[in-house]
Motif scaffolding. Sequence first.
Motif, PDB file in Angstrom:
ATOM      1  N   ARG A 147       0.743  -1.271  -0.106  1.00  0.00           N
ATOM      2  CA  ARG A 147      -0.061  -0.187  -0.050  1.00  0.00           C
ATOM      3  C   ARG A 147       0.678   1.151  -0.156  1.00  0.00           C
ATOM      4  O   ARG A 147       0.468   2.130  -0.465  1.00  0.00           O
ATOM      5  CB  ARG A 147      -0.875   0.175   1.158  1.00  0.00           C
ATOM      6  CG  ARG A 147      -1.994  -0.823   1.035  1.00  0.00           C
ATOM      7  CD  ARG A 147      -3.002  -0.965   2.160  1.00  0.00           C
ATOM      8  NE  ARG A 147      -4.251  -1.814   2.193  1.00  0.00           N
ATOM      9  CZ  ARG A 147      -5.201  -2.162   2.920  1.00  0.00           C
ATOM     10  NH1 ARG A 147      -4.643  -2.150   4.219  1.00  0.00           N
ATOM     11  NH2 ARG A 147      -5.967  -3.072   2.532  1.00  0.00           N
ATOM     12  N   ASP A 148       1.908   1.169   0.918  1.00  0.00           N
ATOM     13  CA  ASP A 148       3.084   2.331   0.735  1.00  0.00           C
ATOM     14  C   ASP A 148       3.514   2.808  -0.457  1.00  0.00           C
ATOM     15  O   ASP A 148       3.832   3.854  -1.089  1.00  0.00           O
ATOM     16  CB  ASP A 148       4.084   2.328   1.889  1.00  0.00           C
ATOM     17  CG  ASP A 148       3.590   2.399   3.089  1.00  0.00           C
ATOM     18  OD1 ASP A 148       2.347   2.985   3.432  1.00  0.00           O
ATOM     19  OD2 ASP A 148       4.426   2.120   4.241  1.00  0.00           O
ATOM     20  N   TRP A 149       3.701   1.585  -1.282  1.00  0.00           N
ATOM     21  CA  TRP A 149       4.254   1.538  -2.650  1.00  0.00           C
ATOM     22  C   TRP A 149       3.220   2.466  -3.609  1.00  0.00           C
ATOM     23  O   TRP A 149       3.605   3.282  -4.314  1.00  0.00           O
ATOM     24  CB  TRP A 149       4.827   0.167  -3.247  1.00  0.00           C
ATOM     25  CG  TRP A 149       5.013   0.110  -4.672  1.00  0.00           C
ATOM     26  CD1 TRP A 149       4.341  -0.550  -5.417  1.00  0.00           C
ATOM     27  CD2 TRP A 149       6.128   0.887  -5.400  1.00  0.00           C
ATOM     28  NE1 TRP A 149       4.858  -0.292  -6.785  1.00  0.00           N
ATOM     29  CE2 TRP A 149       5.920   0.390  -6.885  1.00  0.00           C
ATOM     30  CE3 TRP A 149       7.071   1.806  -5.088  1.00  0.00           C
ATOM     31  CZ2 TRP A 149       6.793   0.991  -7.796  1.00  0.00           C
ATOM     32  CZ3 TRP A 149       7.925   2.366  -6.149  1.00  0.00           C
ATOM     33  CH2 TRP A 149       7.800   1.791  -7.487  1.00  0.00           C
ATOM     34  N   ASP A 150       2.062   1.878  -3.591  1.00  0.00           N
ATOM     35  CA  ASP A 150       0.906   2.311  -4.435  1.00  0.00           C
ATOM     36  C   ASP A 150       1.002   3.789  -4.115  1.00  0.00           C
ATOM     37  O   ASP A 150       0.581   4.654  -4.940  1.00  0.00           O
ATOM     38  CB  ASP A 150      -0.287   1.474  -4.333  1.00  0.00           C
ATOM     39  CG  ASP A 150      -0.397   0.290  -4.976  1.00  0.00           C
ATOM     40  OD1 ASP A 150       0.656  -0.131  -5.682  1.00  0.00           O
ATOM     41  OD2 ASP A 150      -1.186  -0.569  -4.644  1.00  0.00           O
ATOM     42  N   ALA A 151       0.875   3.934  -2.776  1.00  0.00           N
ATOM     43  CA  ALA A 151       0.714   5.759  -2.332  1.00  0.00           C
ATOM     44  C   ALA A 151       1.748   6.484  -2.967  1.00  0.00           C
ATOM     45  O   ALA A 151       1.479   7.529  -3.229  1.00  0.00           O
ATOM     46  CB  ALA A 151       0.697   5.589  -0.999  1.00  0.00           C
ATOM     47  N   TYR A 152       2.906   5.794  -2.890  1.00  0.00           N
ATOM     48  CA  TYR A 152       4.172   6.627  -3.266  1.00  0.00           C
ATOM     49  C   TYR A 152       3.984   6.930  -4.970  1.00  0.00           C
ATOM     50  O   TYR A 152       4.209   8.061  -5.477  1.00  0.00           O
ATOM     51  CB  TYR A 152       5.297   5.791  -3.112  1.00  0.00           C
ATOM     52  CG  TYR A 152       6.626   6.478  -3.803  1.00  0.00           C
ATOM     53  CD1 TYR A 152       7.241   7.587  -3.084  1.00  0.00           C
ATOM     54  CD2 TYR A 152       7.407   6.180  -4.835  1.00  0.00           C
ATOM     55  CE1 TYR A 152       8.162   8.398  -3.482  1.00  0.00           C
ATOM     56  CE2 TYR A 152       8.581   6.781  -5.201  1.00  0.00           C
ATOM     57  CZ  TYR A 152       9.020   7.815  -4.629  1.00  0.00           C
ATOM     58  OH  TYR A 152      10.258   8.594  -5.250  1.00  0.00           O
ATOM     59  N   LEU A 153       3.466   5.795  -5.682  1.00  0.00           N
ATOM     60  CA  LEU A 153       3.411   6.004  -7.230  1.00  0.00           C
ATOM     61  C   LEU A 153       2.240   6.978  -7.399  1.00  0.00           C
ATOM     62  O   LEU A 153       2.381   8.038  -8.126  1.00  0.00           O
ATOM     63  CB  LEU A 153       3.003   4.667  -7.813  1.00  0.00           C
ATOM     64  CG  LEU A 153       3.974   3.593  -8.075  1.00  0.00           C
ATOM     65  CD1 LEU A 153       3.538   2.388  -8.593  1.00  0.00           C
ATOM     66  CD2 LEU A 153       5.017   4.161  -8.987  1.00  0.00           C
ATOM     67  N   ALA A 154       1.207   7.007  -6.680  1.00  0.00           N
ATOM     68  CA  ALA A 154       0.034   7.843  -6.764  1.00  0.00           C
ATOM     69  C   ALA A 154       0.552   9.395  -6.353  1.00  0.00           C
ATOM     70  O   ALA A 154      -0.027  10.386  -6.978  1.00  0.00           O
ATOM     71  CB  ALA A 154      -1.157   7.692  -5.853  1.00  0.00           C
ATOM     72  N   PHE A 177      -2.743   1.425 -11.140  1.00  0.00           N
ATOM     73  CA  PHE A 177      -3.136  -0.058 -11.175  1.00  0.00           C
ATOM     74  C   PHE A 177      -2.347  -0.833 -12.207  1.00  0.00           C
ATOM     75  O   PHE A 177      -1.953  -1.693 -12.192  1.00  0.00           O
ATOM     76  CB  PHE A 177      -4.723  -0.080 -11.410  1.00  0.00           C
ATOM     77  CG  PHE A 177      -5.238  -1.649 -11.262  1.00  0.00           C
ATOM     78  CD1 PHE A 177      -5.423  -2.308 -10.146  1.00  0.00           C
ATOM     79  CD2 PHE A 177      -5.300  -2.255 -12.471  1.00  0.00           C
ATOM     80  CE1 PHE A 177      -5.767  -3.439 -10.004  1.00  0.00           C
ATOM     81  CE2 PHE A 177      -5.739  -3.564 -12.359  1.00  0.00           C
ATOM     82  CZ  PHE A 177      -6.247  -4.172 -11.231  1.00  0.00           C
ATOM     83  N   VAL A 178      -2.348   0.135 -13.444  1.00  0.00           N
ATOM     84  CA  VAL A 178      -1.991  -0.322 -14.930  1.00  0.00           C
ATOM     85  C   VAL A 178      -0.211  -0.476 -14.788  1.00  0.00           C
ATOM     86  O   VAL A 178       0.136  -1.455 -15.053  1.00  0.00           O
ATOM     87  CB  VAL A 178      -2.240   0.508 -15.791  1.00  0.00           C
ATOM     88  CG1 VAL A 178      -1.715   0.140 -17.098  1.00  0.00           C
ATOM     89  CG2 VAL A 178      -3.804   0.515 -16.105  1.00  0.00           C
ATOM     90  N   ILE A 179       0.254   0.482 -14.001  1.00  0.00           N
ATOM     91  CA  ILE A 179       1.631   0.556 -13.954  1.00  0.00           C
ATOM     92  C   ILE A 179       1.965  -0.745 -13.012  1.00  0.00           C
ATOM     93  O   ILE A 179       3.007  -1.469 -13.360  1.00  0.00           O
ATOM     94  CB  ILE A 179       2.295   1.871 -13.122  1.00  0.00           C
ATOM     95  CG1 ILE A 179       1.955   3.084 -14.074  1.00  0.00           C
ATOM     96  CG2 ILE A 179       3.696   1.786 -12.924  1.00  0.00           C
ATOM     97  CD1 ILE A 179       2.254   4.279 -13.704  1.00  0.00           C
ATOM     98  N   ASP A 180       1.457  -0.737 -11.829  1.00  0.00           N
ATOM     99  CA  ASP A 180       1.819  -1.951 -10.999  1.00  0.00           C
ATOM    100  C   ASP A 180       1.501  -3.343 -11.749  1.00  0.00           C
ATOM    101  O   ASP A 180       2.490  -4.122 -11.727  1.00  0.00           O
ATOM    102  CB  ASP A 180       0.595  -2.085  -9.847  1.00  0.00           C
ATOM    103  CG  ASP A 180       1.193  -1.300  -8.614  1.00  0.00           C
ATOM    104  OD1 ASP A 180       2.550  -1.150  -8.784  1.00  0.00           O
ATOM    105  OD2 ASP A 180       0.530  -0.894  -7.728  1.00  0.00           O
ATOM    106  N   GLY A 181       0.615  -3.387 -12.614  1.00  0.00           N
ATOM    107  CA  GLY A 181       0.193  -4.711 -13.333  1.00  0.00           C
ATOM    108  C   GLY A 181       1.423  -5.049 -14.419  1.00  0.00           C
ATOM    109  O   GLY A 181       1.667  -6.139 -14.400  1.00  0.00           O
ATOM    110  N   ALA A 182       1.736  -3.852 -15.017  1.00  0.00           N
ATOM    111  CA  ALA A 182       2.894  -4.149 -15.934  1.00  0.00           C
ATOM    112  C   ALA A 182       4.134  -4.607 -15.241  1.00  0.00           C
ATOM    113  O   ALA A 182       4.810  -5.444 -15.839  1.00  0.00           O
ATOM    114  CB  ALA A 182       3.048  -2.858 -16.847  1.00  0.00           C
ATOM    115  N   LEU A 183       4.451  -4.022 -14.327  1.00  0.00           N
ATOM    116  CA  LEU A 183       5.606  -4.482 -13.689  1.00  0.00           C
ATOM    117  C   LEU A 183       5.574  -5.957 -13.140  1.00  0.00           C
ATOM    118  O   LEU A 183       6.845  -6.566 -13.188  1.00  0.00           O
ATOM    119  CB  LEU A 183       6.077  -3.333 -12.591  1.00  0.00           C
ATOM    120  CG  LEU A 183       6.401  -1.962 -12.990  1.00  0.00           C
ATOM    121  CD1 LEU A 183       6.713  -0.818 -11.867  1.00  0.00           C
ATOM    122  CD2 LEU A 183       7.408  -1.912 -14.103  1.00  0.00           C
ATOM    123  N   ASP A 184       4.693  -6.044 -12.352  1.00  0.00           N
ATOM    124  CA  ASP A 184       4.497  -7.451 -11.829  1.00  0.00           C
ATOM    125  C   ASP A 184       4.558  -8.445 -12.656  1.00  0.00           C
ATOM    126  O   ASP A 184       5.111  -9.567 -12.578  1.00  0.00           O
ATOM    127  CB  ASP A 184       3.081  -7.526 -10.989  1.00  0.00           C
ATOM    128  CG  ASP A 184       3.476  -6.858  -9.475  1.00  0.00           C
ATOM    129  OD1 ASP A 184       4.341  -6.347  -9.367  1.00  0.00           O
ATOM    130  OD2 ASP A 184       2.279  -6.702  -8.835  1.00  0.00           O
TER     131      ASP A 184
END
Length: 226
Positions: A147-154, A177-184
């Motif tokens: 969640r902290d990673w997502d908050a940082y990207l946001a 969400f899309v950035i996370d999905g591509a990286l994962d």
Amino acid sequence: MSQEQVAVTAAEPATDGRRARGDRSRRAVLDRAVQVASVQGLDGLTFGSLAQAAPVNKSGIAGLFGSKEGLQVAAVARAREVFRQAVVLPARDGDPGLPMLWRTVLAWCAYSADRVFEGGCFFRTAGAELDARAPGPVRDAVVTALRDWDAYLARLVRDAVARGELGDGTDVDQLVFVIDGALDRADLASLLLDDAAAYDRARAAVRAVLLAAGASQGLLREPGAS
């Protein structure tokens, strides 16, 4: 100086030395633990297996962490430190806004491709391992990290919007969400499918969604581009 003061003064260096040795031992165990966990999962961590790879015996590791759960939580915290050094900090060197967001994406791809963790992204492995588990200290630590990673990207996306580098109507949560999905997916495809083009595909996918959100092509340079 009284005898009591002399005794206290004489004891301080010894105490400091023990603390320093304890800190070094703890770091050595955790540095090995995060590598093991990235491959075998957090459940794969045992005092015995780590004692074979770290300069601390089994009872010493138990003394440092108290329990397997304590070791697991400490390993997640150490993995966050390693991730910050590999991904977050390098991307901060340069222009803010969209360029920083893009550098963060590139740094993440390099972190996964270079196998900073032997098993690829530590947090993708941990997330897959714990996603269906009941809440508890270890799962909670991984959830907080993600969640902290997502908050940082946001935050980086919002900064780019505020600077006019992305459109005012950008859906921040969807973009993250899309950035996370591509990286994962790149991490998974590289490891499991041995896809040599996985990171190129991930960068292309992120670039496409950023361009669709109003980004300038000139701010989204490939690694090594002038």
